[in-house]
Design a protein around this motif. Structure first.
Motif, mmCIF file in Angstrom:
data_model
loop_
_atom_site.group_PDB
_atom_site.id
_atom_site.type_symbol
_atom_site.label_atom_id
_atom_site.label_comp_id
_atom_site.label_asym_id
_atom_site.label_seq_id
_atom_site.Cartn_x
_atom_site.Cartn_y
_atom_site.Cartn_z
ATOM 1 N N ALA A 111 8.001 7.718 -4.196
ATOM 2 C CA ALA A 111 8.722 8.952 -3.873
ATOM 3 C C ALA A 111 10.027 8.654 -3.145
ATOM 4 N N SER A 112 9.982 7.756 -2.180
ATOM 5 C CA SER A 112 11.183 7.413 -1.415
ATOM 6 C C SER A 112 12.245 6.792 -2.311
ATOM 7 N N VAL A 131 1.322 -0.458 -12.739
ATOM 8 C CA VAL A 131 0.228 -0.760 -11.812
ATOM 9 C C VAL A 131 -0.124 0.517 -11.047
ATOM 10 N N GLY A 132 -1.392 0.712 -10.783
ATOM 11 C CA GLY A 132 -1.806 1.901 -10.048
ATOM 12 C C GLY A 132 -1.766 3.159 -10.883
ATOM 13 N N ASN A 133 -1.987 4.279 -10.227
ATOM 14 C CA ASN A 133 -2.022 5.576 -10.899
ATOM 15 C C ASN A 133 -0.628 6.187 -10.992
ATOM 16 N N PRO A 134 -0.344 6.923 -12.081
ATOM 17 C CA PRO A 134 0.956 7.608 -12.212
ATOM 18 C C PRO A 134 1.006 8.844 -11.318
ATOM 19 N N GLY A 192 0.799 -1.212 0.000
ATOM 20 C CA GLY A 192 0.000 0.000 0.000
ATOM 21 C C GLY A 192 0.834 1.264 0.000
ATOM 22 N N ASP A 193 0.144 2.427 0.004
ATOM 23 C CA ASP A 193 0.787 3.746 -0.035
ATOM 24 C C ASP A 193 1.859 3.777 -1.129
ATOM 25 N N ILE A 194 1.427 3.496 -2.344
ATOM 26 C CA ILE A 194 2.358 3.390 -3.475
ATOM 27 C C ILE A 194 3.085 4.703 -3.724
ATOM 28 N N LYS A 195 2.360 5.814 -3.583
ATOM 29 C CA LYS A 195 2.991 7.110 -3.838
ATOM 30 C C LYS A 195 4.187 7.331 -2.915
ATOM 31 N N ALA A 207 4.461 3.088 -10.684
ATOM 32 C CA ALA A 207 4.936 1.829 -10.111
ATOM 33 C C ALA A 207 4.710 0.722 -11.135
ATOM 34 N N THR A 208 5.533 -0.315 -11.089
ATOM 35 C CA THR A 208 5.392 -1.444 -12.003
ATOM 36 C C THR A 208 5.458 -2.748 -11.209
#
Length: 416
Positions: free
Chosen positions: A180-181, A236-239, A173-176, A228-229
């Motif tokens: 970012a990290s 996968v997920g939103n850019p 979770g918390d892909i953003k 993310a890929t």
């Protein structure tokens, strides 16, 4: 004291970045050289940009006209503003930019106060200043200042002492936050000279990046978008726009990183150790998977880009020992995609080498036991697979040899 140097072509961007911090009371304008300062504690960014432009011709051949320097004293060095200003002036003088227009800013938005200096990389005639060994000269200057003024040594820590960068895992979770990290750490820790090399680096950690270009109100803009890929490289997920991650991941910061990386790699010959290691491993195997595995054991990750049919059309090597990302063709034709494709698709590549035994006569002289060969060290030398009398000889060749002997025997009998 650590000095970080970036060269680029965005004068207004560098001035705005620093000026906005001062105008938001997140820092101070400590000094200027040949640039107007109203003494109000605020920065007129447009006026400063005009003053800088007046110090060089309207048209110059040098593309990267701006130099942006960050001076970072050790946190244990408690220096006054006057002392910081004097350090900045001395540093610029010894670096060869003492007569250039520049502005010295003190950033106070984080606990570790540090300086930023914006200056021009060309003189009044548009001639580029001497940049030979710029980073090496800068390091000598900061070391000398540390010794003379009793400052703490603040060498940049090596990557091995930092927390290792983790792959983005969408299941956590918390892909953003993960993206970012990862991006922030990689963007400042590695050297890469193209967007392709940067993208190859990110791919190791399940991240990809794309350039976004467009026009708004007649003004062209450039930006970066991160995604993310999964382990196969599918998004996968939103850019996420780079602006949501931070300036260090933005288009301008990455563009400057490309330039400084090129200078550092050339100045310190970072391609040499990587090329030497890759060639040594390549000469030991014709198997692609084994090649990648052996390099990884030596601290080098390999990113091979392939077509749907499995043909290699790109190869990038990430050397974690030097922190450099290098395209294969950048190191020489022998490491280009075409050369690697040919190397890994030779007739015997990927096949188990055939064992063979020495003939009885040789075995009696050299060794009492049968000798089996299952590998080889030097692929450039003869492999010895077709030695006369070896058990690895093709059955058709044996039959052909027997037929020749039979014909020769008949011919001799007719002569008699």
């Amino acid at each position: 004291m650590v000095a970080k140097i970036s060269v680029g072509n965005s004068l207004y961007g560098a001035l705005a970045y620093n000026g906005e911090k001062i105008n938001k009371d997140e820092g101070k304008l400590l000094a200027t050289n040949r640039i107007f300062d109203a003494g109000t504690g605020k920065v007129d960014i447009s006026r400063a940009a005009d003053d800088f432009r007046n110090c060089m011709p309207a048209h110059v051949r040098t593309r990267n006209t701006v130099i942006h320097i960050s001076l970072n004293p050790h946190p244990d060095d408690k220096l006054t503003d006057v002392e910081l200003e004097n350090l900045a002036h001395e540093y610029m003088e010894k670096l060869g930019y003492g007569n250039q227009p520049y502005m010295v800013y003190k950033h106070e938005d984080i606990n570790r106060h540090h300086l930023h200096i914006v200056s021009l990389n060309v003189d009044e005639k548009g001639k580029r200043l001497n940049k030979d060994y710029l980073f090496r000269r800068s390091k000598r200057i900061t070391r000398d200042m540390e010794q003379r003024y009793g400052l703490h040594t603040a060498e940049r820590s090596r990557r091995s002492s930092r927390e290792p960068v983790q792959k983005v895992d969408t299941a956590k979770g918390d892909i953003k936050k993960q993206v970012a990290s990862t991006v922030k750490s990689l963007a400042v820790s590695y050297r890469f000279q193209s967007m392709g090399e940067y993208r190859a680096l990110l791919s190791l950690y399940n991240v990809t990046v794309e350039e976004a270009r467009g026009e708004v109100d007649g003004r062209e803009y450039h930006g970066l978008v991160y995604s993310a890929t999964d382990d196969k490289g599918s998004k996968v997920g939103n850019p996420f726009k780079a602006s949501r991650i931070g300036k260090s991941a933005g288009y301008e910061a990455i563009a400057e990183r490309l330039i400084t990386s090129k200078e550092q790699i050339k100045e310190k010959d970072f391609t040499v150790p990587t090329k030497r290691t890759v060639l040594a491993v390549l000469n030991r195997t014709f198997r692609r998977d084994e090649f990648v595995k052996m390099l990884k054991e030596k601290g080098i990750d390999t990113v091979l880009r392939e077509t749907d049919t499995g043909r290699i059309y790109g190869a990038t090597f990430i050397d974690h020992r030097t922190g450099c990302v290098l395209n294969g063709s950048r190191m020489g034709k022998e490491l280009s995609a075409n050369a690697l494709q040919e190397h890994f698709t030779l007739p015997f590549a990927g096949e188990q080498l055939l064992p063979f035994t020495l003939p009885a006569e040789s075995a009696a002289q050299d060794a009492p036991q049968q000798t089996a060969v299952s590998g080889y060290e030097e692929p450039d030398n003869s492999l010895g697979l077709f030695t006369s009398g070896s058990s690895g000889t093709d059955a058709a060749e044996d039959a052909f040899a027997r037929e020749l002997k039979r014909k020769k025997k008949k011919k001799n009998q007719r002569k008699i």
